[in-house]
Design a protein around this motif. Sequence first.
Motif, PDB file in Angstrom:
ATOM      1  N   ILE A 187     -60.069  -2.319 -45.937  1.00 50.29           N
ATOM      2  CA  ILE A 187     -61.278  -2.906 -45.355  1.00 50.29           C
ATOM      3  C   ILE A 187     -61.250  -2.796 -43.837  1.00 50.29           C
ATOM      4  N   THR A 219     -63.287  -8.640 -52.804  1.00 49.20           N
ATOM      5  CA  THR A 219     -62.202  -7.873 -53.419  1.00 49.20           C
ATOM      6  C   THR A 219     -61.363  -8.760 -54.333  1.00 49.20           C
ATOM      7  N   TYR A 227     -62.497  -2.812 -53.199  1.00 52.02           N
ATOM      8  CA  TYR A 227     -63.335  -2.404 -52.076  1.00 52.02           C
ATOM      9  C   TYR A 227     -63.624  -0.914 -52.175  1.00 52.02           C
TER      10      TYR A 227
END
Length: 408
Positions: A187, A219, A227
């Motif tokens: 991320i 997530t 993700y």
Amino acid sequence: KEYETKNGPGHSPPSPRQSVRKNLDFEPLSTTALILEDRPANLPAKPAEEAQKHRQQYEEMVAQAKKRELKEAQKRRKQLEDRCKLEESIGNAAQTWNHEILPNWSAMCTSRRVRELWWQGVPPSVRGKVWSLAVGNELNITHELFNICLARAREKWKSMPTAPLTDPETEDAGLSLADREASLELIKLDISRTFPHLCIFQQGGPYYDMLHSILGAYTCYRPDVGYVQGMSFIAAVLILNLDTADAFIAFANLLNKPCQMAFFRVDHSLMLKYFAAFEVFFEENLPKLFVHFKENNLTPDIYLIDWIFTLYSKSLPLDLACRVWDVFCRDGDEFLFRVALGILRLYEDVLTRMDFIHNAQFLTRLPDHISPDQLFSHILAVHMTSKNRKWGQVLQALQERNSPVLKR
């Protein structure tokens, strides 16, 4: 002598040409004014006809300069008037949404008047509220559940060893369902690529923590999905219109829609059915361009994947993308494919003159400046019926078959 008495010795009376220049409203550039100057003393004086000609040329230049300035002033005045009208219109629309529509949402949301206002664009001040109501909360996510998922994500971030980040496109592909939460680390890399020109979502920016929190919490909420690239753009648009917890609720419910889930779980079979349904309406609405794409082997997956993954928030200017979201929240997945046809219709003349490479490049990087009214007029002209069947019926018929094949 009389002039010297008034102005003192050493002064000479102004030349006729200087008098002409003093009568002007402004002083033109020196290079322009040179044609009015007398020749140096060591050169013959200008003939009267030449001097008159130069004076006329000079006056024409001044007139043209004034005309340009007047035109620019009128343009600025019109832009200001248009902006004032737009702000007034947005203000009036916001009043209507706040005092008439939102308090009576269930009764009014499907009315013809509200649908027309919706098409014109939801005012930014009420956009978040309208999106939340339109998307709904079928998953029954609460603020408490968001906080639990966020706390779990933070624990995992703390326990993760510090290591160089790798590209999610290569790293995420090898994750098993049990390891999907490991994509928390990916991320951070993707956030840096989210609306970089705004400089508000990157580390140190005002919305970095909010975006990081929503993606991390999701997530942990859906470890089976994890993700996936593109999610950060969707979450970012929601953050700009909602507070963190409500943005998470809308985010999770949006991604739970059948089309979004098919794409984010990379369900190739179902994705092909969406592409095949799109081609049915593509051929119906834009037969000439459809044939051109077919001849060049340009299949819809080449350009549609990025558009659908980010709900156009990466592909279109942000204000235009938000207007697309307005109607998407109203009409659902069908509108995403209608927008795609609207874009193709808008640029049909350009695309039919391009080969495969240039078409692919153009569609994966659309122009930076697109007129919202112009695009929406083309979207409006798209008919989402084929042989008396609507989008949902065409898609359902394809889903009942085994495996659709994209037309080539």
